[in-house]
Design a protein around this motif. Structure first.
Motif, mmCIF file in Angstrom:
data_model
loop_
_atom_site.group_PDB
_atom_site.id
_atom_site.type_symbol
_atom_site.label_atom_id
_atom_site.label_comp_id
_atom_site.label_asym_id
_atom_site.label_seq_id
_atom_site.Cartn_x
_atom_site.Cartn_y
_atom_site.Cartn_z
ATOM 1 N N ALA A 1 0.829 -1.202 0.000
ATOM 2 C CA ALA A 1 0.000 0.000 0.000
ATOM 3 C C ALA A 1 0.864 1.253 0.000
ATOM 4 O O ALA A 1 0.624 2.194 -0.775
ATOM 5 C CB ALA A 1 -0.934 -0.005 1.213
ATOM 6 N N ASP A 2 1.875 1.279 0.851
ATOM 7 C CA ASP A 2 2.752 2.454 0.909
ATOM 8 C C ASP A 2 3.478 2.661 -0.421
ATOM 9 O O ASP A 2 3.601 3.789 -0.904
ATOM 10 C CB ASP A 2 3.759 2.295 2.048
ATOM 11 C CG ASP A 2 3.112 2.383 3.426
ATOM 12 O OD1 ASP A 2 1.952 2.824 3.519
ATOM 13 O OD2 ASP A 2 3.779 1.995 4.409
ATOM 14 N N TRP A 3 3.958 1.559 -1.002
ATOM 15 C CA TRP A 3 4.657 1.648 -2.288
ATOM 16 C C TRP A 3 3.750 2.224 -3.372
ATOM 17 O O TRP A 3 4.132 3.147 -4.103
ATOM 18 C CB TRP A 3 5.162 0.269 -2.702
ATOM 19 C CG TRP A 3 5.436 0.149 -4.166
ATOM 20 C CD1 TRP A 3 6.491 0.662 -4.863
ATOM 21 C CD2 TRP A 3 4.589 -0.491 -5.150
ATOM 22 N NE1 TRP A 3 6.369 0.365 -6.213
ATOM 23 C CE2 TRP A 3 5.218 -0.333 -6.413
ATOM 24 C CE3 TRP A 3 3.383 -1.191 -5.068
ATOM 25 C CZ2 TRP A 3 4.660 -0.849 -7.581
ATOM 26 C CZ3 TRP A 3 2.828 -1.699 -6.227
ATOM 27 C CH2 TRP A 3 3.462 -1.523 -7.459
ATOM 28 N N LEU A 4 2.535 1.701 -3.478
ATOM 29 C CA LEU A 4 1.662 2.135 -4.563
ATOM 30 C C LEU A 4 1.178 3.567 -4.343
ATOM 31 O O LEU A 4 1.122 4.363 -5.293
ATOM 32 C CB LEU A 4 0.467 1.187 -4.705
ATOM 33 C CG LEU A 4 -0.455 1.462 -5.897
ATOM 34 C CD1 LEU A 4 0.312 1.455 -7.212
ATOM 35 C CD2 LEU A 4 -1.601 0.460 -5.942
ATOM 36 N N VAL A 5 0.825 3.920 -3.125
ATOM 37 C CA VAL A 5 0.404 5.291 -2.844
ATOM 38 C C VAL A 5 1.541 6.268 -3.144
ATOM 39 O O VAL A 5 1.332 7.326 -3.753
ATOM 40 C CB VAL A 5 -0.081 5.418 -1.390
ATOM 41 C CG1 VAL A 5 -0.256 6.878 -0.998
ATOM 42 C CG2 VAL A 5 -1.397 4.659 -1.205
ATOM 43 N N ASP A 6 2.758 5.905 -2.748
ATOM 44 C CA ASP A 6 3.904 6.782 -3.027
ATOM 45 C C ASP A 6 4.149 6.925 -4.529
ATOM 46 O O ASP A 6 4.686 7.946 -4.984
ATOM 47 C CB ASP A 6 5.162 6.235 -2.351
ATOM 48 C CG ASP A 6 5.120 6.366 -0.840
ATOM 49 O OD1 ASP A 6 4.242 7.084 -0.317
ATOM 50 O OD2 ASP A 6 5.964 5.733 -0.162
ATOM 51 N N ALA A 7 3.757 5.911 -5.297
ATOM 52 C CA ALA A 7 3.925 5.957 -6.759
ATOM 53 C C ALA A 7 2.785 6.678 -7.455
ATOM 54 O O ALA A 7 2.798 6.799 -8.687
ATOM 55 C CB ALA A 7 4.045 4.538 -7.299
ATOM 56 N N GLY A 8 1.789 7.152 -6.692
ATOM 57 C CA GLY A 8 0.678 7.874 -7.286
ATOM 58 C C GLY A 8 -0.551 7.032 -7.555
ATOM 59 O O GLY A 8 -1.507 7.521 -8.166
ATOM 60 N N GLY A 9 -0.540 5.766 -7.119
ATOM 61 C CA GLY A 9 -1.676 4.888 -7.332
ATOM 62 C C GLY A 9 -2.680 4.962 -6.192
ATOM 63 O O GLY A 9 -2.619 5.840 -5.331
ATOM 64 N N SER A 10 -3.612 4.009 -6.185
ATOM 65 C CA SER A 10 -4.716 4.031 -5.227
ATOM 66 C C SER A 10 -4.917 2.657 -4.600
ATOM 67 O O SER A 10 -4.705 1.628 -5.251
ATOM 68 C CB SER A 10 -6.016 4.475 -5.908
ATOM 69 O OG SER A 10 -5.866 5.757 -6.488
ATOM 70 N N VAL A 11 -5.357 2.664 -3.341
ATOM 71 C CA VAL A 11 -5.629 1.443 -2.580
ATOM 72 C C VAL A 11 -6.911 1.658 -1.785
ATOM 73 O O VAL A 11 -7.170 2.763 -1.288
ATOM 74 C CB VAL A 11 -4.464 1.127 -1.610
ATOM 75 C CG1 VAL A 11 -4.825 -0.031 -0.679
ATOM 76 C CG2 VAL A 11 -3.190 0.812 -2.384
ATOM 77 N N VAL A 12 -7.734 0.605 -1.672
ATOM 78 C CA VAL A 12 -8.928 0.681 -0.841
ATOM 79 C C VAL A 12 -9.029 -0.559 0.032
ATOM 80 O O VAL A 12 -8.704 -1.671 -0.401
ATOM 81 C CB VAL A 12 -10.205 0.844 -1.694
ATOM 82 C CG1 VAL A 12 -10.454 -0.357 -2.597
ATOM 83 C CG2 VAL A 12 -11.424 1.125 -0.817
#
Length: 387
Positions: free
Chosen positions: A173-184
């Motif tokens: 989650a941290d990796w993807l959010v930092d890359a500009g993506g989204s998690v739910v």
């Protein structure tokens, strides 16, 4: 921890790219379920989603149901959609949704065939054949990893879930959010006991208040119905495996959320307005929870399990992972990623690097066992009685 910058996806006229290019056969009313199933079975590789309900839903229940159908009709992984229904009003609503999304589609209703369900199936198969042929000519293109929207779920958890598998998703989650993506994340009742801590991570006071309110409303719902959460959530299998209370289960479940700020609390089937980390106020039962994610636009689901759980989304590839070595060994055609090395001392950052590589491969077309074994389905939640 390693990274992946791109995946091979299918750009859409609007919204995120798909990681699959399915023909979705979407049945919009219960009266046409059998006819629509015949259609999906006759079209190679088509994905089927259905509702068994129709006229009679009112209020928030009707609104959530319509939003879920619309979300599936415009899902990134659906390259084209074949709409089938008995209620002309609802069918016209879905036609308007498909037209606005500029997604290739065809729509057929029972009133188009004099209420002959078999003739409806026949005509829909012919229309679907043309959509499938057009889809087959499309090829994926490199897309930035920031276009990914992942849903995180856990089911039939045991202590290994909270100790290793869910924290591993926190790294992702941290990796993807930092890359500009989204998690739910969803499963509202599994935030119980952690809501104050989650609220402190909220991007705004309003989001923090919404988190607390969502948990309080679910707990009040259970009490009003006379439900004792012990034995319901956690269920008997969770308890036998070593999770004694909902608070204990929740303390491990929310580790999937990593450490980044929580940007919003979404309603069921609601798409986020911004990238980042989001929570969805939704039922905890996996079939309903996953469809809420899918209707919000999630392209892939990461699903942790301790004991094994075969349920998958039909539209979003569902990557199953466990940190229980026995489960990984016993379910070799269910578990896509074995994270049990985390409990044997391997650094979680190293395992997360491997998992990110698997996510990128799945986004680029590698099949999950759920896809191969045909485990996928969709189940829209209900929020009230029908008239």
């Amino acid at each position: 921890m390693g990274s992946a910058d791109t995946f091979l996806g299918y750009p859409r006229p609007q919204g995120r790219p798909g990681i699959r290019n399915h023909l979705l056969v979407l049945n919009c009313t219960g009266l046409t379920d059998a006819a629509a199933r015949r259609v999906a079975m006759a079209l190679p590789g088509a994905v089927f989603a259905t509702t068994m309900y129709g006229m009679g839903m009112v209020g928030a229940d009707a609104d959530f149901h319509s939003a879920a159908l619309a979300g599936m009709a415009t899902h990134p992984n659906a390259g084209a959609v074949l709409l089938i229904g008995a209620d002309r009003t609802r069918l016209n609503q879905m036609i308007a949704v498909a037209e606005a999304s500029r997604r290739p589609f065809a729509a057929l209703g029972l009133d188009d065939t004099g209420h002959d369900a078999h003739l409806l199936s026949h005509r829909a198969i012919l229309a679907g054949a043309h959509l499938l042929r057009d889809l087959s000519a499309q090829r994926p293109r490199p897309c930035p990893i920031s276009n990914l929207f992942l849903g995180f779920e856990c089911g039939l958890s045991d202590p290994s879930s909270g100790l290793a598998a869910n924290p591993l998703l926190g790294h992702v989650a941290d990796w993807l959010v930092d890359a500009g993506g989204s998690v739910v994340l969803g499963e509202t009742i599994e935030w119980l006991g952690t809501e104050d801590e989650l609220a402190r991570r909220a991007a705004t006071p309003e989001v923090g208040a919404a988190l607390k309110r969502a948990v309080a409303e679910r707990l009040a719902m259970a009490r009003a119905a006379g439900v004792d959460l012990l034995g319901t959530n956690p269920n008997a299998a969770n308890i036998k495996a070593g999770l004694s209370t909902i608070e204990e289960k929740a303390s491990g479940a929310v580790l999937k959320a990593g450490a980044r700020p929580i940007h919003s609390v979404l309603g069921y089937a609601e798409a986020p307005a911004t990238p980042g980390l989001h929570f969805m106020d939704a039922p905890s039962y996996s079939p309903e929870s996953l469809t809420g994610f899918v209707a919000a636009g999630v392209q892939m689901i990461l699903f942790t399990t301790g004991l094994g759980n075969s349920y998958c989304s039909a539209l979003a590839p569902t990557l199953k992972l466990t940190a229980n070595a026995a489960t990984a060994g016993n379910l070799p055609c269910q578990i896509d990623f074995d994270a049990s090395a985390a409990l044997a001392g391997r650094p979680p950052e190293d395992i997360a690097t491997d998992l990110i590589a698997r996510i990128a491969a799945t986004a680029s077309g590698q099949l999950t066992f759920g896809e191969i074994m045909g485990e996928g389905a969709e189940s829209i939640s209900r929020f009230g009685a029908a008239i």
